[in-house]
Motif scaffolding. Sequence first.
Motif, PDB file in Angstrom:
ATOM      1  N   UNK A   1      -8.784   8.542  23.916  1.00  0.00           N
ATOM      2  CA  UNK A   1      -9.075   7.785  22.691  1.00  0.00           C
ATOM      3  C   UNK A   1      -9.634   8.712  21.620  1.00  0.00           C
ATOM      4  N   UNK A   2     -10.507   9.625  22.033  1.00  0.00           N
ATOM      5  CA  UNK A   2     -11.081  10.580  21.084  1.00  0.00           C
ATOM      6  C   UNK A   2      -9.991  11.483  20.505  1.00  0.00           C
ATOM      7  N   UNK A   3      -9.093  11.944  21.351  1.00  0.00           N
ATOM      8  CA  UNK A   3      -8.043  12.863  20.911  1.00  0.00           C
ATOM      9  C   UNK A   3      -7.083  12.174  19.933  1.00  0.00           C
ATOM     10  N   UNK A   4      -6.826  10.904  20.173  1.00  0.00           N
ATOM     11  CA  UNK A   4      -5.861  10.177  19.341  1.00  0.00           C
ATOM     12  C   UNK A   4      -6.489   9.543  18.104  1.00  0.00           C
ATOM     13  N   UNK A   5      -7.808   9.635  17.981  1.00  0.00           N
ATOM     14  CA  UNK A   5      -8.467   9.065  16.803  1.00  0.00           C
ATOM     15  C   UNK A   5      -7.985   9.785  15.541  1.00  0.00           C
TER      16      UNK A   5
END
Length: 657
Positions: free
Chosen positions: A350-354
Amino acid sequence: NIQAMVFGNMGPTSATGVAFTRNPSTGAKQLYGEFLVNAQGEDVVAGIRTPQPLTEAARKEAGETAPSLETLMPETFGELTRIFDLLERHYRDMQDIEFTVQEGTLWMLQTRAGKRTTAAAFRIAVELAEEGILSREEALMRIEPGALDQLLHPTIDPDAEKRIIATGLPASPGAAAGEIVFDSDEAEALKAQGRSIILVRIETSPEDIHGMHAAAGIVTARGGMTSHAAVVARGMGRPCVCGASALKIDMAAGTLMANGRTFRKGDLITIDGTAGEIIVGAVPMRQPELSGDFATIMSWADGVRRLGVRANADTPRDAEAALSFGAEGIGLCRTEHMFFEEDRILAMREMICATDEAGRRKALAKILPMQRADFKQLFEIMGERPVTIRLLDPPLHEFLPHEDREIAAVAQALGISPATLKARVTELHEFNPMLGFRGCRLAIRYPEITEMQARAIFEAAVAASKRTGKSVTPEVMIPLVAYRTEYDLLARVIRETARAVEAESGTKLSYLIGTMIELPRAALKAAEIATGEDGAEFFSFGTNDLTQTCIGLSRDDAAPILASYEEKAIFEVDPFVSIDRDGVGELVAIGTERGRKVNPDLKIGICGEHGGDPRSVAFCHETGLDYVSCSPFRVPVARLAAAQAAISSNAAARDKD
C-alpha cells in the motif's frame, strides 16, 4: 640409509598391525587399532583375513572370539603401550602407527599424525592441553575452523550410498532430505502437515522467505555464494545448493530434469549443502552433537581473540540462535526481511502504490507498530549487547507481485485496479537493481520511510529498556552511502526523530548513527563521511556488495564465470567466499585508515558473508577492525578463526623481536 627388513609372517610369535594412540572417531584416550598374527601389513588392509582387536576391552565390545594382542602377547602389548605414549609426547599429537612383531620382537615401522573427526579433534586438543603436552594456544591452532560445520549441522553418513544427480555451489552447509516442492506457499502448507520438504526454485527472492523457513533445505538453479538464497539459508541454518545450472526446472509443469531423469513434485531427494550435491532419495544422515570439549575450546578462543564477533540476525529466532552460539551482538539486522510476513506485506505494498506522501504516511503508520514490536523483541533478547539495524535497503519492486494471478489478488486487496498495480510494477522495474533505486537513494526520495523506521527503533529501545532495566543503545545504519551529503540528509531525519521520541517519552536516548560501506567511493571518501561531530560514528563494510562493485561481478550471475576463472587461476578462491585481499581488501584497509584518521574512536566491522570465513576473519584482524558479523551458525567458526588470527599475529610479533 640401511634399514632392517622385518617380517610379521614368521609364525605364531609374529604379527603386524595398525594403531592410533587415541580413538580417531571420539578422541578418547584409548588404543584403537587391529592386528593379525603371522601376517604382513598388506594383509591387515586387504580384507582377506579378519583382523583382531588390540585391547581386551575392544574385543569384548565387538563380541570377538579371537584373542586380543593384549591377551595373546602381553609383553609386546605392554611395550607397544609405552612406545605409543612416548611417540605421542614427542610429536605432541595423536599418532597413526604401523608396527610389526617378528618372533616376539617389536618393530615400529612408521608414525604420523592421525586423521580424526572434528569431534575427536576437539577432545584430543583439550585433553592434550590438560595433560600439559600442548599449551591452550597450541590446542586452538590444532582445530580447523571450517570443520566446525560437521558439529553444527546434520551431515550425510560417510558410509551411505549416494546417487548424485547434479552438483552446484555449497552455499550453506549441512544436509537435508525431503519432498521436492516448487512453490513457497505450498512448502509452508506441507510443513504445517509435518512433512519434510526441499524447496526447489530457479532463484529465490524476498517473497520466498516463508517457504525457505518451512523448507528443510533449498536448491536453486541460479545464483552464487552470496545470492539471496545462499545468504538467507546460511542465516537460517538451512542447507542450500545454489547455481546448480544442470537442473532444468519447469515451474508450470512442476518438474525437475537432471542427469537424464525427470523428478516431480513430491519425489524424495537429499541435498548436501557442504559438498554442493543433489542426491536421489532419502540418504542416511548423522545428527550434530556438541560436547563439553566444544564449550572449552570456545571459551579458550574467547580469552585469546581481539576481534568481536556479532551475528547477522533479522528475527527473534535468529537472535536467540546467535546468542546460543556465543554472538556478542547483532552486526546486521536487515529490516526488509521483516516486511514479508503475511500480516504486513499488504501495508508495505500500500505504501509503495500510494500516489502522494499522505498516502505513504498512512500506510507507514500501519507498519510502525509491527516494526516497533520486532525491534523491541530483538533489544530484549540482546540486552545491553549492540544491535545494528540497517534501514530499508532493497528496491521497492521486490515487494510487489509480478505474475498476473498475484497482481490481480493484490490489486483487489489494495482496492486498486490490476492495471494500476501493473503500471507501478513497470515503473519500478530496473535493468540493474543492485545499482539502482535502493538504500539511501530510496530514503532520500521518501524520507518518511526513514522517519518511520527511526521512530520504531527508538520507541522500541525506550520500551525494551523500561521492561528489562538494561541500557539499550541501537546502532542505526544508513545503507549505500557514497556521498557525505547523502549521509547528512538522512542522519538529520534520524536525529530529529530521536528528539521527538525523547520529548514524548521523557527518556534520554543513547544511539549511534553510521553507514554501510559497500561502494568503492565510500571507502575512498571515508574521511569525509566520518569527519566532525555529525559524521558517521561507525562503519560496517558490506563486503558482499563491495565485492560486486569493486570487481564488477554480479553475485547472482557469477557461477559460470567463477568456474572458468578458478580453472584458469585468475581467482585463487571465490571472492564472494573469501575476501579478495588485493582489491576489495585494499578498499577496506583504505576506508579503515582514512576513517580512523579523522575519528580515532570510529567503530568498524564487516557484515558481509566474509565475516564467517576464516581467511577473511584473519584479514579483518590484521586490518584492525573491531568486529566481524556473520550468520548465526557461523559464529563459532568466526570465534575460533579470530583466536587463531590473534595467536598467529602474536607469534609473528615475537619472531620480529
